[in-house]
Design a protein around this motif. Structure first.
Motif, PDB file in Angstrom:
ATOM      1  N   ARG A   1      11.528 -43.098 -44.163  1.00 19.58           N
ATOM      2  CA  ARG A   1      11.852 -41.665 -44.167  1.00 19.58           C
ATOM      3  C   ARG A   1      10.672 -40.852 -44.694  1.00 19.58           C
ATOM      4  O   ARG A   1      10.368 -39.773 -44.163  1.00 19.58           O
TER       5      ARG A   1
ATOM      6  N   CYS B   1       8.644 -36.791 -50.160  1.00 19.39           N
ATOM      7  CA  CYS B   1       9.471 -35.841 -49.412  1.00 19.39           C
ATOM      8  C   CYS B   1       9.763 -34.560 -50.182  1.00 19.39           C
ATOM      9  O   CYS B   1      10.160 -33.553 -49.584  1.00 19.39           O
TER      10      CYS B   1
ATOM     11  N   PHE C   1      15.484 -36.221 -44.088  1.00 16.84           N
ATOM     12  CA  PHE C   1      14.578 -37.028 -44.913  1.00 16.84           C
ATOM     13  C   PHE C   1      15.129 -37.220 -46.328  1.00 16.84           C
ATOM     14  O   PHE C   1      14.372 -37.541 -47.249  1.00 16.84           O
TER      15      PHE C   1
END
Length: 374
Positions: free
Chosen positions: A236, A321, A332
């Motif tokens: 991710r 992220c 994400f």
């Protein structure tokens, strides 16, 4: 199915039924069973690969599969070689049964090498009444393997392992499961009342079962599961960096350097787990090699090192992220993997393990070479 239902399994803290329906259909619940018993007769390494793949998409499914596989390994590796137990193994394979375990009891916490409740024998029948403080996915299981004192006269450490099928026992819930992560494992507490045939109690002392199969296989498969969770989080994070870079015409987000750190941490984690699996596989048919103190210590410490590495890997991914990883509604989001991976340090607390193996580490000293060759 594991990925499709992962969020709702987590949100509702329910058993991942859809994923296990698919695993049954693929006959993966019998991956460690002999072919003669309806299984695939594959290795612990193969089971670890399944745990890793599941961990990438649904932590609870992966952890349940890991625990189930360790239970199957115990009854396969230490089964009494008589017709009745062969029938039990064939039944597990034919029905693709899901096996849970009860190895913690009452106030003992994670001291799995001590039992208060005893097997009571009455002719060819046995019974057990046990304060099973944690039975993960107990209500969804088709059978339970449980530790107990060998007899009412036995010491708490003189344990046996018994196999009871769903129609042999009843579960009365005593502890509910409302936790941060691994919510779908449904690791509730129960009063377990069981009765069956005397052949359902394995004759081999649990001390040997624990040393040669339960602890090594459990720690290996847990580590594979945690590696999968970490890999899913890193994927991710990498996806986030790629998407931002495309939108910004090649300019990387502030957290991009951490994506490299996350990848490095994941590589180290997988290397540790892969090495431990190879070591176990080389020893699997050699009882003396499995009993070796240095090996036992290394497998105990694998649990600690894999836990710590997986947590740090997921944290790196989370920081890559930023707010997108913090949000629950982001593609994400790292929220679920982060909550799930934090369980790794308290499933048999790392501090307990470090204290328990302290003496053997001092006795064993340090390796003379960097080679693991035997």
């Amino acid at each position: 199915m594991a990925e499709k239902f992962a969020d709702i399994v987590d949100r509702e803290a329910r058993f991942p039924k859809e994923a296990f329906d698919e695993l049954r259909a693929l006959r993966l619940l019998g991956i460690l069973l002999p072919q003669a018993c309806g299984g695939e007769e594959r290795s612990v390494s193969d089971a670890a690969q399944v745990c890793y793949a599941l961990g990438r998409v649904c932590s609870s499914t992966a952890m349940i599969y890991a625990m189930h596989s360790a239970n199957v390994a115990c009854v396969v590796n230490h089964a009494d070689r008589h017709e009745r137990f062969e029938y039990y193994l064939r039944r597990i394979g034919a029905e693709q049964m899901l096996l849970a375990s009860s190895t913690t009891e009452g106030q003992n916490g994670a001291n799995v090498r001590s039992s208060a409740s005893a097997i009571i024998r009455d002719g060819t029948r046995v019974s057990l009444n046990r304060d099973a403080s944690v039975v993960s996915y107990g209500l969804a299981a088709d059978a339970i393997v449980t530790t107990a004192r060998r007899s009412q006269e036995s010491l708490p450490t003189d344990q046996v392992l018994a196999l009871f099928f769903k129609d042999d026992y009843s579960l009365s819930r005593t502890v509910h499961w409302d936790v941060m992560g691994m919510r779908g494992t449904c690791s509730e507490g129960f009063q377990l009342e069981a009765a069956g045939e005397s052949e359902q109690v394995l004759s081999e002392p649990y001390e040997r079962i624990h040393r040669r199969t339960m602890m090594p296989v459990t720690h290996l498969l847990w580590a594979a599961c945690w590696s999968g969770i970490a890999a899913g989080a890193v994927a991710r994070a990498q996806g986030f960096v790629r998407k931002v870079a495309r939108a910004a015409k090649g300019n990387l987000p502030p957290g991009a350097p951490l994506a490299t750190q996350a990848s490095l941490s994941l590589m180290n984690l997988i290397g540790v787990v892969e090495s431990a699996i190879a070591d176990y596989s080389a020893r699997a048919k050699d009882d003396a090699a499995l009993d070796d103190m240095a090996f036992q210590t290394s497998l105990n410490l694998l649990k600690v090192s894999a836990s710590e590495l997986s947590i740090s890997t997921v944290m790196h991914a989370f920081n890559v992220c930023g707010i997108a990883g913090f949000r629950n509604d982001s593609e994400f989001s790292i929220a679920r993997p982060l909550r799930d991976i934090l369980s790794s340090s308290v499933m048999i607390n790392n501090h307990r393990i470090l204290a328990n193996v302290g003496a053997s580490c001092l006795v064993g000293g340090v390796p003379e070479t960097i080679s693991r060759a035997r």
